[in-house]
Scaffold this motif. Structure first.
Motif, PDB file in Angstrom:
ATOM      1  N   LEU A  84       0.838  -1.201   0.000  1.00  0.00           N
ATOM      2  CA  LEU A  84       0.000   0.000   0.000  1.00  0.00           C
ATOM      3  C   LEU A  84       0.876   1.256   0.000  1.00  0.00           C
ATOM      4  O   LEU A  84       0.608   2.229  -0.717  1.00  0.00           O
ATOM      5  CB  LEU A  84      -0.917   0.009   1.225  1.00  0.00           C
ATOM      6  CG  LEU A  84      -2.067  -1.002   1.242  1.00  0.00           C
ATOM      7  CD1 LEU A  84      -2.667  -1.091   2.643  1.00  0.00           C
ATOM      8  CD2 LEU A  84      -3.150  -0.621   0.226  1.00  0.00           C
ATOM      9  N   TYR A  85       1.937   1.226   0.792  1.00  0.00           N
ATOM     10  CA  TYR A  85       2.822   2.384   0.936  1.00  0.00           C
ATOM     11  C   TYR A  85       3.503   2.755  -0.380  1.00  0.00           C
ATOM     12  O   TYR A  85       3.579   3.942  -0.743  1.00  0.00           O
ATOM     13  CB  TYR A  85       3.854   2.089   2.019  1.00  0.00           C
ATOM     14  CG  TYR A  85       4.908   3.155   2.194  1.00  0.00           C
ATOM     15  CD1 TYR A  85       4.568   4.430   2.644  1.00  0.00           C
ATOM     16  CD2 TYR A  85       6.255   2.886   1.928  1.00  0.00           C
ATOM     17  CE1 TYR A  85       5.533   5.411   2.820  1.00  0.00           C
ATOM     18  CE2 TYR A  85       7.219   3.862   2.099  1.00  0.00           C
ATOM     19  CZ  TYR A  85       6.850   5.122   2.548  1.00  0.00           C
ATOM     20  OH  TYR A  85       7.819   6.085   2.711  1.00  0.00           O
ATOM     21  N   VAL A  86       3.998   1.755  -1.116  1.00  0.00           N
ATOM     22  CA  VAL A  86       4.725   2.054  -2.357  1.00  0.00           C
ATOM     23  C   VAL A  86       3.803   2.174  -3.561  1.00  0.00           C
ATOM     24  O   VAL A  86       4.243   2.499  -4.656  1.00  0.00           O
ATOM     25  CB  VAL A  86       5.810   0.984  -2.645  1.00  0.00           C
ATOM     26  CG1 VAL A  86       6.802   0.907  -1.508  1.00  0.00           C
ATOM     27  CG2 VAL A  86       5.198  -0.389  -2.920  1.00  0.00           C
ATOM     28  N   GLY A  87       2.502   1.887  -3.369  1.00  0.00           N
ATOM     29  CA  GLY A  87       1.545   2.043  -4.453  1.00  0.00           C
ATOM     30  C   GLY A  87       1.357   0.823  -5.324  1.00  0.00           C
ATOM     31  O   GLY A  87       0.780   0.917  -6.407  1.00  0.00           O
ATOM     32  N   ASP A  88       1.835  -0.341  -4.867  1.00  0.00           N
ATOM     33  CA  ASP A  88       1.664  -1.565  -5.654  1.00  0.00           C
ATOM     34  C   ASP A  88       0.269  -2.160  -5.486  1.00  0.00           C
ATOM     35  O   ASP A  88      -0.090  -3.101  -6.186  1.00  0.00           O
ATOM     36  CB  ASP A  88       2.711  -2.619  -5.253  1.00  0.00           C
ATOM     37  CG  ASP A  88       4.006  -2.429  -6.027  1.00  0.00           C
ATOM     38  OD1 ASP A  88       4.143  -1.405  -6.711  1.00  0.00           O
ATOM     39  OD2 ASP A  88       4.892  -3.302  -5.926  1.00  0.00           O
ATOM     40  N   ARG A  89      -0.501  -1.651  -4.547  1.00  0.00           N
ATOM     41  CA  ARG A  89      -1.906  -2.034  -4.405  1.00  0.00           C
ATOM     42  C   ARG A  89      -2.674  -0.825  -3.882  1.00  0.00           C
ATOM     43  O   ARG A  89      -2.107   0.084  -3.265  1.00  0.00           O
ATOM     44  CB  ARG A  89      -2.071  -3.238  -3.481  1.00  0.00           C
ATOM     45  CG  ARG A  89      -1.734  -2.988  -2.029  1.00  0.00           C
ATOM     46  CD  ARG A  89      -2.384  -4.025  -1.117  1.00  0.00           C
ATOM     47  NE  ARG A  89      -1.889  -5.368  -1.367  1.00  0.00           N
ATOM     48  CZ  ARG A  89      -2.616  -6.464  -1.188  1.00  0.00           C
ATOM     49  NH1 ARG A  89      -3.869  -6.352  -0.751  1.00  0.00           N
ATOM     50  NH2 ARG A  89      -2.126  -7.664  -1.398  1.00  0.00           N
ATOM     51  N   THR A  90      -3.978  -0.836  -4.117  1.00  0.00           N
ATOM     52  CA  THR A  90      -4.800   0.308  -3.703  1.00  0.00           C
ATOM     53  C   THR A  90      -5.799  -0.051  -2.620  1.00  0.00           C
ATOM     54  O   THR A  90      -6.424   0.829  -2.035  1.00  0.00           O
ATOM     55  CB  THR A  90      -5.560   0.879  -4.914  1.00  0.00           C
ATOM     56  OG1 THR A  90      -6.331  -0.169  -5.520  1.00  0.00           O
ATOM     57  CG2 THR A  90      -4.588   1.474  -5.922  1.00  0.00           C
TER      58      THR A  90
ATOM     59  N   CYS B  86      -7.642  -5.275   3.424  1.00  0.00           N
ATOM     60  CA  CYS B  86      -8.634  -5.386   4.493  1.00  0.00           C
ATOM     61  C   CYS B  86      -8.548  -4.165   5.421  1.00  0.00           C
ATOM     62  O   CYS B  86      -7.570  -3.412   5.408  1.00  0.00           O
ATOM     63  CB  CYS B  86      -8.436  -6.683   5.274  1.00  0.00           C
ATOM     64  SG  CYS B  86      -7.049  -6.646   6.421  1.00  0.00           S
ATOM     65  N   TRP B  87      -9.560  -3.980   6.249  1.00  0.00           N
ATOM     66  CA  TRP B  87      -9.648  -2.793   7.100  1.00  0.00           C
ATOM     67  C   TRP B  87      -8.453  -2.700   8.054  1.00  0.00           C
ATOM     68  O   TRP B  87      -7.876  -1.634   8.238  1.00  0.00           O
ATOM     69  CB  TRP B  87     -10.964  -2.838   7.906  1.00  0.00           C
ATOM     70  CG  TRP B  87     -11.247  -1.550   8.611  1.00  0.00           C
ATOM     71  CD1 TRP B  87     -11.946  -0.477   8.147  1.00  0.00           C
ATOM     72  CD2 TRP B  87     -10.801  -1.189   9.937  1.00  0.00           C
ATOM     73  NE1 TRP B  87     -11.977   0.530   9.071  1.00  0.00           N
ATOM     74  CE2 TRP B  87     -11.270   0.123  10.195  1.00  0.00           C
ATOM     75  CE3 TRP B  87     -10.060  -1.846  10.916  1.00  0.00           C
ATOM     76  CZ2 TRP B  87     -11.038   0.780  11.388  1.00  0.00           C
ATOM     77  CZ3 TRP B  87      -9.808  -1.179  12.108  1.00  0.00           C
ATOM     78  CH2 TRP B  87     -10.296   0.112  12.343  1.00  0.00           C
ATOM     79  N   VAL B  88      -8.067  -3.834   8.654  1.00  0.00           N
ATOM     80  CA  VAL B  88      -6.960  -3.819   9.612  1.00  0.00           C
ATOM     81  C   VAL B  88      -5.658  -3.398   8.941  1.00  0.00           C
ATOM     82  O   VAL B  88      -4.918  -2.546   9.446  1.00  0.00           O
ATOM     83  CB  VAL B  88      -6.797  -5.203  10.285  1.00  0.00           C
ATOM     84  CG1 VAL B  88      -5.535  -5.240  11.141  1.00  0.00           C
ATOM     85  CG2 VAL B  88      -8.008  -5.531  11.141  1.00  0.00           C
ATOM     86  N   CYS B  89      -5.345  -4.009   7.784  1.00  0.00           N
ATOM     87  CA  CYS B  89      -4.107  -3.668   7.066  1.00  0.00           C
ATOM     88  C   CYS B  89      -4.106  -2.206   6.624  1.00  0.00           C
ATOM     89  O   CYS B  89      -3.087  -1.516   6.714  1.00  0.00           O
ATOM     90  CB  CYS B  89      -3.944  -4.578   5.848  1.00  0.00           C
ATOM     91  SG  CYS B  89      -3.513  -6.283   6.253  1.00  0.00           S
ATOM     92  N   THR B  90      -5.269  -1.709   6.152  1.00  0.00           N
ATOM     93  CA  THR B  90      -5.355  -0.352   5.611  1.00  0.00           C
ATOM     94  C   THR B  90      -5.323   0.715   6.697  1.00  0.00           C
ATOM     95  O   THR B  90      -4.605   1.721   6.578  1.00  0.00           O
ATOM     96  CB  THR B  90      -6.641  -0.191   4.780  1.00  0.00           C
ATOM     97  OG1 THR B  90      -6.658  -1.170   3.737  1.00  0.00           O
ATOM     98  CG2 THR B  90      -6.721   1.194   4.163  1.00  0.00           C
ATOM     99  N   HIS B  91      -6.072   0.516   7.779  1.00  0.00           N
ATOM    100  CA  HIS B  91      -6.281   1.586   8.757  1.00  0.00           C
ATOM    101  C   HIS B  91      -5.450   1.459  10.036  1.00  0.00           C
ATOM    102  O   HIS B  91      -5.365   2.423  10.796  1.00  0.00           O
ATOM    103  CB  HIS B  91      -7.768   1.658   9.115  1.00  0.00           C
ATOM    104  CG  HIS B  91      -8.631   2.014   7.949  1.00  0.00           C
ATOM    105  ND1 HIS B  91      -8.691   3.280   7.411  1.00  0.00           N
ATOM    106  CD2 HIS B  91      -9.466   1.242   7.192  1.00  0.00           C
ATOM    107  CE1 HIS B  91      -9.527   3.293   6.393  1.00  0.00           C
ATOM    108  NE2 HIS B  91     -10.011   2.062   6.228  1.00  0.00           N
ATOM    109  N   ILE B  92      -4.876   0.299  10.281  1.00  0.00           N
ATOM    110  CA  ILE B  92      -4.054   0.136  11.489  1.00  0.00           C
ATOM    111  C   ILE B  92      -2.594  -0.110  11.131  1.00  0.00           C
ATOM    112  O   ILE B  92      -1.707   0.636  11.539  1.00  0.00           O
ATOM    113  CB  ILE B  92      -4.584  -1.016  12.376  1.00  0.00           C
ATOM    114  CG1 ILE B  92      -6.014  -0.698  12.852  1.00  0.00           C
ATOM    115  CG2 ILE B  92      -3.655  -1.222  13.573  1.00  0.00           C
ATOM    116  CD1 ILE B  92      -6.609  -1.775  13.728  1.00  0.00           C
TER     117      ILE B  92
END
Length: 505
Positions: free
Chosen positions: A48-54, A57-63
């Motif tokens: 997510l950080y380097v932009g390889d995915r957009t 799941c909620w935990v990975c994205t928001h925590i």
């Protein structure tokens, strides 16, 4: 003093930002697998950080992702690396998995000098004792297969255990790994798990078809042993006439197939004067890296200790290698001798220009500048039980292939638990425990001496490395005592009366 002050500042930054118990606790809690993606949550967060995915799941994205982003930015700032440079570097999946390993190391153990990752960056796997050569210095005393070698299914299970633990690289060695029929299936499986795979071979079996097959199964790095610039030297060392030409052919086949090639040479009195010629030959062949291996008295090598280099001979070669490094040639030269970093730093002080410094490590030769120079004290020196470990054909886990001290077995032990808690590994990670000059040397964090050599000569892995010019007194004692040596299960000199500088009465 400036170097020590900036190092202290860097450690302070890391300690007061990343190395906090609440943050480490959170990182540890969320460093497991995400069921949705069947991936480590830290790896998902980095994607997510380097932009390889957009999305994730909620935990990975928001925590997890916000915490990982903060950790990466703070860690980069501590060493003077910009965010865009970080993002570009970690678009590479192998670098990304490496960073996950670093973050898990901080979560588990905090920020230590030298640094301890969450899992070995490298496992060198002696895949079989079977070999078609009879090398004088062989650490495995290879030749015939051992009846208790891991089965194919056990080998595949070992790969899964390494992947689950977060291992970044598996280097298949031996013996001669290409002689075991299931090698290709197991190596391909490791690649499919996202582990960078390499193979260490004598090169004699690498036809054009074999080189092509190695590339097809994802082997990213082939290390081929060459111990002389002439057939006479190499064949004498390898124990079989005519292998020099086969080895050269194997190197050429890999180069032509576009496989990354490192040639390794074990330096002894047999061949050290030929090293400049060996390097020139490798450059002519189009080799990517050349590696000088330290001689270690173990396996069959235990019986040729009189052909080990003196501290003066090793020092002279390492200084020569530093000069080649500074020339900026395409082919890199490296060494497993931890003293190479110490020699490089000393010669940079004497002859270096500007603030860029080459600080050799076992894996590569980073050109560091500014705050990044401090990184050498975290990553440098002997990596046995700290950056890497080894696996024998029967599943025995050891700190290093040259260091035959069992610490567990992959068949019955939890590999991650061995890495996290084994007392031998923690001894090896603590440079303050080292004896002789190794324990008081100003370069102990970038060097620390070869622990396998200490174990091989003294039966004590915390003893001085007698191959260093600063430990010359111990080398002289070894020479004096050579007729009193007894070969024991734990090393040479274990019952010889040596006491690291003090003669016993």
């Amino acid at each position: 003093m400036v170097g020590k002050a900036s190092t202290a500042k860097t450690i302070e930054i890391l300690k007061y930002t990343i190395d906090r118990k609440p943050l480490r606790f959170i990182l540890k809690q969320f460093s497991g697998f995400c069921k949705k993606d069947n991936k480590n949550r830290l790896e998902v967060a980095l994607e997510l950080y380097v932009g390889d995915r957009t999305n994730a799941c909620w935990v990975c994205t928001h925590i997890v992702a916000p915490i990982v982003k903060w950790v990466v930015k703070k860690g980069g700032a501590a060493f003077g690396v910009g965010e865009e440079d970080l993002k570009e570097k970690f678009k590479d999946v192998y670098w990304r998995r490496g960073l996950v390993n670093v973050i898990r190391g901080i979560a588990k153990f905090g920020v230590h000098k030298p640094f301890v990752p969450g899992a070995p960056f490298l496992v060198v796997w002696n895949y079989t004792y079977l070999c078609n050569l009879r090398c004088k210095h062989c650490y495995a005393s290879a030749g015939k297969p051992h009846p208790n070698e891991l089965t194919t299914e056990e080998a595949k299970d070992a790969v899964k255990k390494f992947a689950d633990a977060g291992v970044n690289i598996i280097a298949f060695s031996g013996g001669e790994p290409l002689m075991r029929r299931d090698f290709y299936d197991v190596a391909k499986l490791a690649h499919e798990y996202g582990i960078f795979t390499a193979v260490a071979t004598n090169g004699t079996l690498i036809t054009k078809d074999v080189a092509r097959k190695l590339k097809e199964i994802g082997i990213g790095y082939v290390q081929i042993s060459l111990d002389g610039a002439s057939p006479e030297t190499h064949d004498n060392f390898r124990g079989i006439p005519g292998v020099f030409e086969k080895t050269i052919r194997g190197i050429k086949n890999c180069v032509e197939e576009g496989v990354f090639v490192e040639v390794s040479t074990t330096a002894t009195k047999f061949n050290y004067k030929e090293i400049p010629e060996i390097i020139d030959l490798c450059e002519k062949l189009g080799v990517d890296w050349w590696m000088m291996y330290n001689f270690v008295p173990t396996g069959r090598g235990r019986f040729i200790i009189e052909n080990d280099l003196t501290p003066e001979e090793r020092e002279k070669i390492l200084r020569f290698l530093w000069e080649r490094l500074r020339e900026g040639r395409k082919m890199q030269v490296l060494s497993t001798a931890p003293q190479f970093a110490r020699v490089a730093l000393q010669m940079e002080r004497e002859y270096g220009k500007g603030d860029e410094i080459v600080v050799p490590t076992h894996f590569y030769n980073p050109r560091l500048h500014g705050q990044l120079i401090n990184l050498s004290e975290f990553i440098g020196g002997c990596g046995a039980g700290r950056f890497y470990c080894a696996l024998d054909p029967d599943g025995t886990i050891t700190p290093c292939v040259f260091f035959p001290l069992p610490v567990g077995n992959i068949r019955e032990d939890d590999f991650e638990d061995v890495w996290d808690n084994n007392p031998v590994f923690w001894d090896l990670r603590n440079r303050d425990k080292l004896k002789g000059h190794c324990g008081e040397c100003e370069f102990k964090y970038v060097c620390g001496g070869c622990r396998a050599r200490a174990y091989g000569y003294f039966g004590d892995y915390l003893a001085p490395d007698p191959g260093c010019i600063n430990n010359k007194i111990f080398w002289e004692q070894l020479k004096y005592e050579k007729y009193k040596y007894e070969v024991t299960p734990i090393g040479l000199g274990a019952r010889s009366g040596l006491a690291y500088g003090k003669r016993s009465t």
